[in-house]
Design a protein around this motif. Structure first.
Motif, PDB file in Angstrom:
ATOM      1  N   TYR A  62      17.993 109.723 -14.843  1.00  0.00           N
ATOM      2  CA  TYR A  62      18.637 110.542 -15.807  1.00  0.00           C
ATOM      3  C   TYR A  62      19.924 111.288 -15.103  1.00  0.00           C
ATOM      4  N   VAL A  63      19.759 111.739 -13.975  1.00  0.00           N
ATOM      5  CA  VAL A  63      20.967 112.238 -13.266  1.00  0.00           C
ATOM      6  C   VAL A  63      22.051 111.000 -13.117  1.00  0.00           C
ATOM      7  N   VAL A  64      21.582 109.973 -12.572  1.00  0.00           N
ATOM      8  CA  VAL A  64      22.454 108.605 -12.413  1.00  0.00           C
ATOM      9  C   VAL A  64      22.942 108.399 -13.728  1.00  0.00           C
ATOM     10  N   GLY A  65      22.155 108.453 -15.050  1.00  0.00           N
ATOM     11  CA  GLY A  65      22.775 108.032 -16.107  1.00  0.00           C
ATOM     12  C   GLY A  65      23.839 109.013 -16.568  1.00  0.00           C
ATOM     13  N   LEU A  66      23.429 110.226 -16.297  1.00  0.00           N
ATOM     14  CA  LEU A  66      24.570 111.288 -16.639  1.00  0.00           C
ATOM     15  C   LEU A  66      25.971 111.012 -16.030  1.00  0.00           C
ATOM     16  N   PHE A  67      25.716 110.679 -14.790  1.00  0.00           N
ATOM     17  CA  PHE A  67      26.911 110.538 -13.985  1.00  0.00           C
ATOM     18  C   PHE A  67      27.720 109.236 -14.310  1.00  0.00           C
ATOM     19  N   SER A  68      27.038 108.322 -14.789  1.00  0.00           N
ATOM     20  CA  SER A  68      27.609 107.116 -15.116  1.00  0.00           C
ATOM     21  C   SER A  68      28.379 107.338 -16.524  1.00  0.00           C
ATOM     22  N   ALA A  69      27.666 107.960 -17.464  1.00  0.00           N
ATOM     23  CA  ALA A  69      28.211 108.338 -18.699  1.00  0.00           C
ATOM     24  C   ALA A  69      29.571 109.181 -18.674  1.00  0.00           C
ATOM     25  N   MET A  70      29.426 110.141 -17.671  1.00  0.00           N
ATOM     26  CA  MET A  70      30.924 110.997 -17.392  1.00  0.00           C
ATOM     27  C   MET A  70      31.796 110.201 -16.861  1.00  0.00           C
ATOM     28  N   LEU A  71      31.614 109.111 -15.999  1.00  0.00           N
ATOM     29  CA  LEU A  71      32.517 108.207 -15.269  1.00  0.00           C
ATOM     30  C   LEU A  71      32.979 107.314 -16.333  1.00  0.00           C
ATOM     31  N   TRP A  72      32.408 106.622 -17.253  1.00  0.00           N
ATOM     32  CA  TRP A  72      32.608 105.814 -18.249  1.00  0.00           C
ATOM     33  C   TRP A  72      33.652 106.520 -19.331  1.00  0.00           C
ATOM     34  N   ILE A  73      33.549 107.889 -19.542  1.00  0.00           N
ATOM     35  CA  ILE A  73      34.361 108.347 -20.371  1.00  0.00           C
ATOM     36  C   ILE A  73      35.586 108.729 -19.767  1.00  0.00           C
ATOM     37  N   TYR A  74      35.584 109.202 -18.525  1.00  0.00           N
ATOM     38  CA  TYR A  74      36.994 109.180 -17.925  1.00  0.00           C
ATOM     39  C   TYR A  74      37.927 107.923 -17.797  1.00  0.00           C
ATOM     40  N   TYR A  75      36.792 106.951 -17.538  1.00  0.00           N
ATOM     41  CA  TYR A  75      37.769 105.386 -17.444  1.00  0.00           C
ATOM     42  C   TYR A  75      38.287 105.146 -18.740  1.00  0.00           C
ATOM     43  N   ALA A  76      37.458 105.419 -19.960  1.00  0.00           N
ATOM     44  CA  ALA A  76      37.875 105.134 -21.227  1.00  0.00           C
ATOM     45  C   ALA A  76      39.246 105.956 -21.469  1.00  0.00           C
ATOM     46  N   LEU A  77      39.215 107.154 -21.051  1.00  0.00           N
ATOM     47  CA  LEU A  77      40.426 107.913 -21.420  1.00  0.00           C
ATOM     48  C   LEU A  77      41.791 107.293 -20.780  1.00  0.00           C
ATOM     49  N   LEU A  78      41.463 106.592 -19.472  1.00  0.00           N
ATOM     50  CA  LEU A  78      42.692 106.061 -18.881  1.00  0.00           C
ATOM     51  C   LEU A  78      42.920 104.683 -19.749  1.00  0.00           C
ATOM     52  N   LYS A  79      42.142 104.146 -20.365  1.00  0.00           N
ATOM     53  CA  LYS A  79      42.465 102.792 -21.123  1.00  0.00           C
ATOM     54  C   LYS A  79      42.889 103.202 -22.509  1.00  0.00           C
ATOM     55  N   THR A  80      43.278 102.048 -23.138  1.00  0.00           N
ATOM     56  CA  THR A  80      43.910 102.167 -24.579  1.00  0.00           C
ATOM     57  C   THR A  80      43.100 101.619 -25.436  1.00  0.00           C
ATOM     58  N   ASN A  81      42.035 100.836 -25.091  1.00  0.00           N
ATOM     59  CA  ASN A  81      41.296  99.988 -26.218  1.00  0.00           C
ATOM     60  C   ASN A  81      39.853  99.808 -26.214  1.00  0.00           C
ATOM     61  N   VAL A  82      39.284 100.820 -25.547  1.00  0.00           N
ATOM     62  CA  VAL A  82      37.933 100.948 -25.219  1.00  0.00           C
ATOM     63  C   VAL A  82      37.143 102.288 -25.897  1.00  0.00           C
ATOM     64  N   LEU A  83      37.689 102.638 -27.167  1.00  0.00           N
ATOM     65  CA  LEU A  83      37.362 103.706 -27.875  1.00  0.00           C
ATOM     66  C   LEU A  83      35.827 103.831 -28.063  1.00  0.00           C
ATOM     67  N   LEU A  84      35.244 103.009 -28.280  1.00  0.00           N
ATOM     68  CA  LEU A  84      33.591 102.811 -28.349  1.00  0.00           C
ATOM     69  C   LEU A  84      33.142 102.814 -27.126  1.00  0.00           C
ATOM     70  N   LEU A  85      33.682 102.947 -25.900  1.00  0.00           N
ATOM     71  CA  LEU A  85      32.722 103.640 -24.710  1.00  0.00           C
ATOM     72  C   LEU A  85      32.919 105.030 -24.827  1.00  0.00           C
ATOM     73  N   ILE A  86      33.921 105.809 -25.390  1.00  0.00           N
ATOM     74  CA  ILE A  86      34.029 107.237 -25.398  1.00  0.00           C
ATOM     75  C   ILE A  86      32.870 107.744 -26.256  1.00  0.00           C
ATOM     76  N   THR A  87      32.792 107.049 -27.645  1.00  0.00           N
ATOM     77  CA  THR A  87      31.717 107.547 -28.512  1.00  0.00           C
ATOM     78  C   THR A  87      30.401 107.486 -27.980  1.00  0.00           C
ATOM     79  N   ILE A  88      29.785 106.594 -27.310  1.00  0.00           N
ATOM     80  CA  ILE A  88      28.344 106.432 -26.787  1.00  0.00           C
ATOM     81  C   ILE A  88      28.285 107.272 -25.672  1.00  0.00           C
TER      82      ILE A  88
END
Length: 275
Positions: free
Chosen positions: A48-74
């Motif tokens: 669960y800790v690793v899952g939280l860390f991964s989710a935070m990373l993917w949000i950061y990554y999605a904010l740097l991209k322009t076509n992966v909005l669905l990554l931010i939502t989930i």
């Protein structure tokens, strides 16, 4: 053709959101057991800790991209749910497990994520920043899939799947399929590649679950409240009114400190305590 590809990508992205939501809800039975027993028992907080860390990373990554909005939502939903799980675990965990979990949280969520954001913001720019964060996301996505494998050793040792989150394994496998095609259609291999191993790890866990599904250990209560796990075949057949030398039993590592057994395991037995 481009329009069809875009619609197909959107479809896999939406399915990925739905299945990933199921992934986040899969541990609910586990935490219900924790609530009922008022103890975390043999469960671990690492997934669960690793899952939280991964989710935070993917949000950061999605904010740097322009076509992966669905990554931010989930992953926004994931951050909320994983945080709830961790808080729930910390509330019921014994002191040692609680301290280990807090150390992992500080190491990954506070120090790890903080350093990634600071270093990429100050020492990278433009597309290079997205590439670096993408590679980091790829590595830690593998950690999310690998984390549940930590229970495999326990499953093999005890021949019990009690602490194996099978619902989580199935949901992760389905999620890996959806996100693989989503990343493949987008041409984003940071999304697609880790899900190949995610699917592989999920299949391994499912196979192991069915191998040990019916092999349950025997639980023996003790006078001091401890539980000893023993397999039924370790007890030879004992005729009525046969006695057991407790000192001999205590020589066995698996039955040390055990002073009583269930009636169906040792029928009509008397216990002789050697002085």
């Amino acid at each position: 053709m481009t329009g069809n590809l875009a619609h197909l990508t959107l479809a896999f992205g939406l399915l990925g959101n739905v299945v990933s939501f199921m992934v986040f809800l899969a541990p609910i039975p586990t935490f219900y057991k924790v609530y009922k027993s008022k103890s975390t028992q043999g469960f671990q907080s690492a997934p669960y800790v690793v899952g939280l860390f991964s989710a935070m990373l993917w949000i950061y990554y999605a904010l740097l991209k322009t076509n992966v909005l669905l990554l931010i939502t989930i992953n926004s939903v994931g951050c909320f749910i994983e945080t709830f799980y961790i808080c729930f675990f910390l509330f019921y965990a014994p002191k040692k497990a609680r301290m280990e979990s807090l150390k992992l949280i500080v190491l990954l969520v506070v120090v790890g994520f903080g350093l990634i954001v600071v270093l990429t913001q100050f020492f990278a720019s433009g597309a290079a920043r997205g590439v670096i964060v993408g590679w980091i996301c790829l590595v830690f996505s593998l950690c999310v899939f690998v984390a549940p494998l930590g229970v495999l050793r326990q499953v093999i040792k005890t021949k019990s799947v009690e602490y194996m989150p099978i619902l989580l394994s199935v949901a992760l496998t389905l999620s890996a399929v959806m996100w693989f095609f989503y990343g493949l259609l987008l041409g984003d291999f940071n999304i697609a590649v880790p899900n190949v191993l995610g699917f592989t790890f999920g299949i391994i866990q499912i196979i192991l679950y069915f191998v040990y599904k019916k092999k349950k250990p025997v639980l023996v209560s003790t006078f001091d409240g401890k539980i000893c796990e023993m397999e039924e075949q370790r007890f030879p057949e004992i005729n009525d009114h046969k006695s057991i030398d407790v000192e001999k039993l205590n020589k066995s590592k698996d039955v040390s400190h055990c002073m009583a057994a269930k009636p169906q395991m040792i029928p009509n037995c008397t216990i002789e305590v050697s002085s």
